[in-house]
Design an enzyme around this catalytic site. Structure first.
Site, PDB file in Angstrom:
ATOM      1  N   ARG A 114       0.880  -1.183   0.000  1.00 31.90           N
ATOM      2  CA  ARG A 114       0.000   0.000   0.000  1.00 31.90           C
ATOM      3  C   ARG A 114       0.908   1.220   0.000  1.00 31.90           C
ATOM      4  NH1 ARG A 114      -5.405   1.205   3.476  1.00 31.90           N
ATOM      5  NH2 ARG A 114      -6.115  -0.248   1.866  1.00 31.90           N
ATOM      6  N   HIS A 142      -7.509   0.840  -6.476  1.00 32.23           N
ATOM      7  CA  HIS A 142      -7.676  -0.046  -5.318  1.00 32.23           C
ATOM      8  C   HIS A 142      -8.283  -1.359  -5.833  1.00 32.23           C
ATOM      9  CE1 HIS A 142      -7.839  -1.415  -1.344  1.00 32.23           C
ATOM     10  NE2 HIS A 142      -8.707  -0.590  -0.788  1.00 32.23           N
ATOM     11  N   GLN A 145     -10.066  -4.052  -3.502  1.00 29.83           N
ATOM     12  CA  GLN A 145     -11.396  -3.640  -3.050  1.00 29.83           C
ATOM     13  C   GLN A 145     -12.445  -3.981  -4.112  1.00 29.83           C
ATOM     14  OE1 GLN A 145     -12.375  -2.081   0.007  1.00 29.83           O
ATOM     15  NE2 GLN A 145     -14.352  -2.667  -0.824  1.00 29.83           N
ATOM     16  N   ASP A 236     -17.802   6.691  -1.098  1.00 28.23           N
ATOM     17  CA  ASP A 236     -16.533   6.591  -0.355  1.00 28.23           C
ATOM     18  C   ASP A 236     -16.269   7.945   0.284  1.00 28.23           C
ATOM     19  OD1 ASP A 236     -14.107   5.688   0.634  1.00 28.23           O
ATOM     20  OD2 ASP A 236     -13.056   5.801  -1.279  1.00 28.23           O
ATOM     21  N   CYS A 276     -16.649   1.166   0.828  1.00 26.16           N
ATOM     22  CA  CYS A 276     -15.438   0.358   1.043  1.00 26.16           C
ATOM     23  C   CYS A 276     -14.944   0.460   2.488  1.00 26.16           C
ATOM     24  CB  CYS A 276     -14.351   0.791   0.076  1.00 26.16           C
ATOM     25  SG  CYS A 276     -13.920   2.528   0.229  1.00 26.16           S
ATOM     26  N   ARG A 304     -13.336  -9.105   1.367  1.00 24.23           N
ATOM     27  CA  ARG A 304     -11.923  -8.791   1.116  1.00 24.23           C
ATOM     28  C   ARG A 304     -11.072 -10.036   1.367  1.00 24.23           C
ATOM     29  NH1 ARG A 304     -10.180  -3.583   1.319  1.00 24.23           N
ATOM     30  NH2 ARG A 304      -8.405  -4.575   0.318  1.00 24.23           N
TER      31      ARG A 304
HETATM   32  N1   CP Z   1     -11.352  -0.460   2.359  1.00 22.33           N
HETATM   33  C1   CP Z   1     -10.079  -0.503   2.770  1.00 22.33           C
HETATM   34  O1   CP Z   1      -9.124  -0.598   1.961  1.00 22.33           O
HETATM   35  O2   CP Z   1      -9.920  -0.468   4.119  1.00 22.33           O
HETATM   36  P1   CP Z   1      -8.558  -0.189   4.880  1.00 22.33           P
HETATM   37  O3   CP Z   1      -8.069   1.185   4.443  1.00 22.33           O
HETATM   38  O4   CP Z   1      -8.874  -0.273   6.337  1.00 22.33           O
HETATM   39  O5   CP Z   1      -7.563  -1.243   4.457  1.00 22.33           O
END
Ligand code: CP
Length: 320
Positions: A114, A142, A145, A236, A276, A304
């Protein structure tokens, strides 16, 4: 462990949904549904040893609850070893990104990252062709997701072809990957964003180029127009990680895009609410909608795990 001798060759990495052919995406979702059903079997599950003897490193330069937790659980439930790298690795600061990648490929099979710029992921993957690199969120996309979102929609709606998914809010990384995946599966995507906050033109072109079964991507500035007759409304945060300094400017711009009961009432009767997470009640969604029976946000969060297990099996365990 499944017989993988007949598994079709797929991309080495998962940096964007576009690394998948539509058939890869469909197979990933089918496998995710299977590993979800098998989870109660524990160590007797067919995939319980899929990553035995394999090491997967995780490097998170931004905060995470869902992605980090579900990848760690996924790797362990597949019998693999998790290497939790600390943020003091400081990608690109202590040593070049390429050198970090070239070190890791001597030790581990895959790395879940990430980070900020998508280019960082691309540079990482290019420097270490033996590694499987998985995007756990960048500023631009992403994709993990989107896998969970498509599995959730499939569970809720059955067939996805010809359905309409309305995304309301910031044209951010989540919106881009959602558009990619939905278009590939034949889902019409309506995206309503304020002027200046729409998804990039390049993402519109990409989604259009991979769209199947007549799926159309349409951009709106009016949220009510976008959600009319939709099967699901997705939103979001208005301020993504790294944009905190813009929060006061963004809040009034996005206020007309809040998902509330009035907006939900314009969608198809029984329409789903998706997010998300993390969610900001009173901003992009009201508490009423978030807590309503329409809300499938915790199904998305659960999925997920199952989707990332399927992804790791396909990318790492089945790699030849
Ligand atoms: N939706 C998501 O990626 O959650 P986090 O940022 O907690 O990983």
């Amino acid at each position: 462990m499944r017989d993988t001798s007949a598994a079709p060759k797929i991309s080495r990495n998962f940096l964007t949904v576009l690394d998948f052919e539509p058939s890869d995406l469909e197979r990933c979702l089918a496998l995710a549904a299977q590993v979800k059903a098998d989870r109660s079997l524990g160590r007797q599950a067919p995939t319980a040893h899929a990553l035995e003897g394999r090491h997967i490193a995780m490097l998170f330069e931004k905060a995470s609850l869902r992605t980090r937790s579900t990848f760690e659980i996924a790797i362990r439930e597949l019998g693999g070893n998790v290497i939790a790298l600390q943020s003091d690795v400081a990608l690109g600061q202590r040593e070049p990104v390429a050198d970090v990648a070239r070190n890791l490929e001597r030790w581990v099979d895959g790395v879940v990252i990430r980070t900020f710029k998508q280019e960082m992921l691309e540079a990482f993957a290019a420097a270490a062709p033996r590694l499987h690199v998985i995007n756990a969120l960048s500023d631009e996309t992403h994709p993990c997701q989107a896998l969970a979102d498509m599995l959730t929609l499939t569970e809720q709606l059955g067939t996805l072809r010809g359905r309409t998914l309305a995304y309301v809010g910031d044209g951010n990384n989540v919106a881009v990957s959602l558009a990619h995946a939905a278009a590939m599966l034949g889902v019409h995507v309506h995206i309503a964003s304020p002027e200046g906050y729409q998804i990039p033109h390049s993402a519109v072109q990409q989604a259009t180029s991979v769209a199947r079964f007549g799926a159309r991507l349409r951009l709106f500035t009016d949220a009510a127009d976008a959600v009319a007759g939709a099967d699901a409304i997705y939103t979001d945060t208005w301020t993504s990680m790294g944009q905190e300094a813009e929060a006061d400017v963004r809040r009034p711009v996005f206020e007309p895009y809040q998902v509330n009961d009035a907006l939900m009432s314009l969608a198809r009767p029984g329409a789903l609410f998706m997010h998300c997470l993390p969610a900001h009640r009173g901003e992009e969604v009201t508490s009423e909608v978030f807590e309503s029976t329409a809300s499938v946000v915790f199904d998305q969060a659960e999925n997920r795990l199952h989707c990332q297990k399927a992804l790791l099996v396909m990318l790492v365990a089945e790699a030849r």
